[in-house]
Motif scaffolding. Structure first.
Motif, PDB file in Angstrom:
ATOM      1  N   UNK A  22      51.558  41.417  33.248  1.00 43.65           N
ATOM      2  CA  UNK A  22      52.331  42.338  32.433  1.00 43.65           C
ATOM      3  C   UNK A  22      51.603  42.692  31.150  1.00 43.65           C
ATOM      4  N   UNK A  23      52.385  42.834  30.083  1.00 42.12           N
ATOM      5  CA  UNK A  23      51.835  43.180  28.771  1.00 42.12           C
ATOM      6  C   UNK A  23      50.914  42.107  28.230  1.00 42.12           C
ATOM      7  N   UNK A  24      50.251  42.400  27.134  1.00 40.89           N
ATOM      8  CA  UNK A  24      49.235  41.470  26.624  1.00 40.89           C
ATOM      9  C   UNK A  24      49.807  40.167  26.058  1.00 40.89           C
ATOM     10  N   UNK A  25      51.065  40.153  25.594  1.00 38.58           N
ATOM     11  CA  UNK A  25      51.690  38.931  25.078  1.00 38.58           C
ATOM     12  C   UNK A  25      50.733  38.158  24.164  1.00 38.58           C
ATOM     13  N   UNK A  26      50.461  38.736  23.019  1.00 34.13           N
ATOM     14  CA  UNK A  26      49.447  38.183  22.120  1.00 34.13           C
ATOM     15  C   UNK A  26      49.713  36.732  21.732  1.00 34.13           C
ATOM     16  N   UNK A  27      50.981  36.341  21.605  1.00 31.61           N
ATOM     17  CA  UNK A  27      51.290  34.946  21.252  1.00 31.61           C
ATOM     18  C   UNK A  27      50.848  33.996  22.370  1.00 31.61           C
ATOM     19  N   UNK A  28      50.940  34.438  23.614  1.00 28.46           N
ATOM     20  CA  UNK A  28      50.507  33.610  24.729  1.00 28.46           C
ATOM     21  C   UNK A  28      48.980  33.533  24.766  1.00 28.46           C
ATOM     22  N   UNK A  29      48.339  34.646  24.498  1.00 24.37           N
ATOM     23  CA  UNK A  29      46.881  34.656  24.449  1.00 24.37           C
ATOM     24  C   UNK A  29      46.396  33.720  23.346  1.00 24.37           C
ATOM     25  N   UNK A  30      47.040  33.774  22.190  1.00 17.39           N
ATOM     26  CA  UNK A  30      46.648  32.904  21.077  1.00 17.39           C
ATOM     27  C   UNK A  30      46.846  31.435  21.432  1.00 17.39           C
ATOM     28  N   UNK A  31      47.952  31.095  22.085  1.00 22.47           N
ATOM     29  CA  UNK A  31      48.191  29.690  22.437  1.00 22.47           C
ATOM     30  C   UNK A  31      47.178  29.204  23.468  1.00 22.47           C
ATOM     31  N   UNK A  32      46.797  30.074  24.383  1.00 17.84           N
ATOM     32  CA  UNK A  32      45.767  29.695  25.352  1.00 17.84           C
ATOM     33  C   UNK A  32      44.430  29.487  24.659  1.00 17.84           C
ATOM     34  N   UNK A  33      44.130  30.311  23.678  1.00 18.57           N
ATOM     35  CA  UNK A  33      42.876  30.164  22.931  1.00 18.57           C
ATOM     36  C   UNK A  33      42.849  28.833  22.187  1.00 18.57           C
ATOM     37  N   UNK A  34      43.969  28.466  21.586  1.00 22.04           N
ATOM     38  CA  UNK A  34      44.046  27.184  20.878  1.00 22.04           C
ATOM     39  C   UNK A  34      43.871  26.030  21.869  1.00 22.04           C
ATOM     40  N   UNK A  35      44.543  26.097  23.009  1.00 17.80           N
ATOM     41  CA  UNK A  35      44.440  25.034  24.018  1.00 17.80           C
ATOM     42  C   UNK A  35      43.014  24.911  24.538  1.00 17.80           C
ATOM     43  N   UNK A  36      42.381  26.023  24.808  1.00 21.97           N
ATOM     44  CA  UNK A  36      40.997  25.983  25.274  1.00 21.97           C
ATOM     45  C   UNK A  36      40.068  25.444  24.191  1.00 21.97           C
ATOM     46  N   UNK A  37      40.339  25.795  22.930  1.00 26.83           N
ATOM     47  CA  UNK A  37      39.552  25.258  21.819  1.00 26.83           C
ATOM     48  C   UNK A  37      39.683  23.751  21.721  1.00 26.83           C
ATOM     49  N   UNK A  38      40.895  23.241  21.902  1.00 26.93           N
ATOM     50  CA  UNK A  38      41.101  21.787  21.884  1.00 26.93           C
ATOM     51  C   UNK A  38      40.372  21.124  23.047  1.00 26.93           C
ATOM     52  N   UNK A  39      40.406  21.753  24.204  1.00 27.36           N
ATOM     53  CA  UNK A  39      39.756  21.177  25.390  1.00 27.36           C
ATOM     54  C   UNK A  39      38.239  21.120  25.246  1.00 27.36           C
ATOM     55  N   UNK A  40      37.676  21.928  24.351  1.00 32.80           N
ATOM     56  CA  UNK A  40      36.230  21.910  24.117  1.00 32.80           C
ATOM     57  C   UNK A  40      35.786  20.767  23.195  1.00 32.80           C
ATOM     58  N   UNK A  41      36.733  20.121  22.536  1.00 30.10           N
ATOM     59  CA  UNK A  41      36.387  19.054  21.594  1.00 30.10           C
ATOM     60  C   UNK A  41      36.017  17.775  22.336  1.00 30.10           C
ATOM     61  N   UNK A  42      35.026  17.041  21.824  1.00 30.45           N
ATOM     62  CA  UNK A  42      34.656  15.766  22.461  1.00 30.45           C
ATOM     63  C   UNK A  42      35.835  14.788  22.546  1.00 30.45           C
ATOM     64  N   UNK A  43      36.729  14.836  21.574  1.00 29.08           N
ATOM     65  CA  UNK A  43      37.871  13.922  21.584  1.00 29.08           C
ATOM     66  C   UNK A  43      38.808  14.198  22.762  1.00 29.08           C
ATOM     67  N   UNK A  44      38.820  15.434  23.254  1.00 26.34           N
ATOM     68  CA  UNK A  44      39.690  15.763  24.381  1.00 26.34           C
ATOM     69  C   UNK A  44      39.221  15.057  25.647  1.00 26.34           C
ATOM     70  N   UNK A  45      37.926  14.916  25.823  1.00 29.08           N
ATOM     71  CA  UNK A  45      37.395  14.202  26.989  1.00 29.08           C
ATOM     72  C   UNK A  45      37.870  12.758  26.966  1.00 29.08           C
ATOM     73  N   UNK A  46      37.838  12.135  25.790  1.00 30.43           N
ATOM     74  CA  UNK A  46      38.312  10.756  25.647  1.00 30.43           C
ATOM     75  C   UNK A  46      39.806  10.696  25.970  1.00 30.43           C
ATOM     76  N   UNK A  47      40.564  11.649  25.433  1.00 29.45           N
ATOM     77  CA  UNK A  47      42.005  11.715  25.710  1.00 29.45           C
ATOM     78  C   UNK A  47      42.266  11.825  27.210  1.00 29.45           C
ATOM     79  N   UNK A  48      41.567  12.743  27.895  1.00 27.77           N
ATOM     80  CA  UNK A  48      41.773  12.934  29.335  1.00 27.77           C
ATOM     81  C   UNK A  48      41.422  11.671  30.113  1.00 27.77           C
ATOM     82  N   UNK A  49      40.357  11.000  29.709  1.00 28.71           N
ATOM     83  CA  UNK A  49      39.988   9.735  30.361  1.00 28.71           C
ATOM     84  C   UNK A  49      41.077   8.686  30.149  1.00 28.71           C
TER      85      UNK A  49
END
Length: 181
Positions: A22-49
């Motif tokens: 559907x529409x661009x839903x900018x708030x959803x795009x922003x939340x996905x960007x934040x989540x992907x940014x967190x997933x790129x952090x080395x600490x996220x790998x430790x968290x997932x483990x």
């Protein structure tokens, strides 16, 4: 979410827009960007483990307490418990665990003989507890509390004790403390 580059990007864009997307839903795009940014952090790998390590310990504890895990264990963040050997439905297990402060979901098991509104199983995951900083010892305590609650779901004295144990555990791992991935 589909992330890709040429030569597939144009074909995928054509396949999903405008029919499935559907529409661009900018708030959803922003939340996905934040989540992907967190997933790129080395600490996220430790968290997932830690999420997976905690799930393995929780699964082992539940099995040692006599609960039947559908897959016999786990290799990821969740597990599915067949509650039939405890003479409790998934729906009732969900409610009794909620009453002591543990959130799970009723869930159908493979070839479930009961209705999808009742179920013969519950699904448990470890990401939320891990986000609070809970470790393997905490997972063992959670497993023992879950087993005790499900085995004594009609005994209010046992349930009161389990409720206190959950409260003590969550007091040790506050919800809004500094995150430790």
């Amino acid at each position: 979410m589909i992330l890709c580059r040429k030569p597939w990007a144009a074909a995928i864009d054509k396949a999903v827009f405008p029919g499935s997307q559907g529409g661009p839903l900018m708030h959803v795009i922003a939340s996905k960007a934040v989540a992907l940014g967190e997933a790129l952090q080395p600490s996220f790998k430790v968290y997932a483990e830690n999420v997976v390590k905690n799930a393995k310990v929780l699964a082992e504890t539940l099995i040692s307490e006599g609960l039947n895990l559908v897959s016999g264990g786990t290799d990821n963040h969740l597990m599915l418990i067949d509650t039939r050997n405890l003479n409790i439905t998934g729906k009732d297990a969900e409610h009794v665990l909620d009453s002591i402060g543990i959130t799970v979901n009723k869930n159908a098991i493979p070839f479930d003989p009961t209705s999808p509104f009742v179920t013969s199983g519950i699904r448990i995951g470890t990401p939320a507890a891990t986000s609070r900083g809970m470790d393997e010892e905490a997972m063992k305590e959670i497993g023992r509390i879950i087993a005790t609650t499900l085995k004594s779901s009609q005994d209010e004295t046992v349930l009161a004790d389990c409720r206190t144990r959950v409260s003590n555990l969550t007091d040790r791992y506050p919800l809004y403390s500094e995150l430790t991935y």
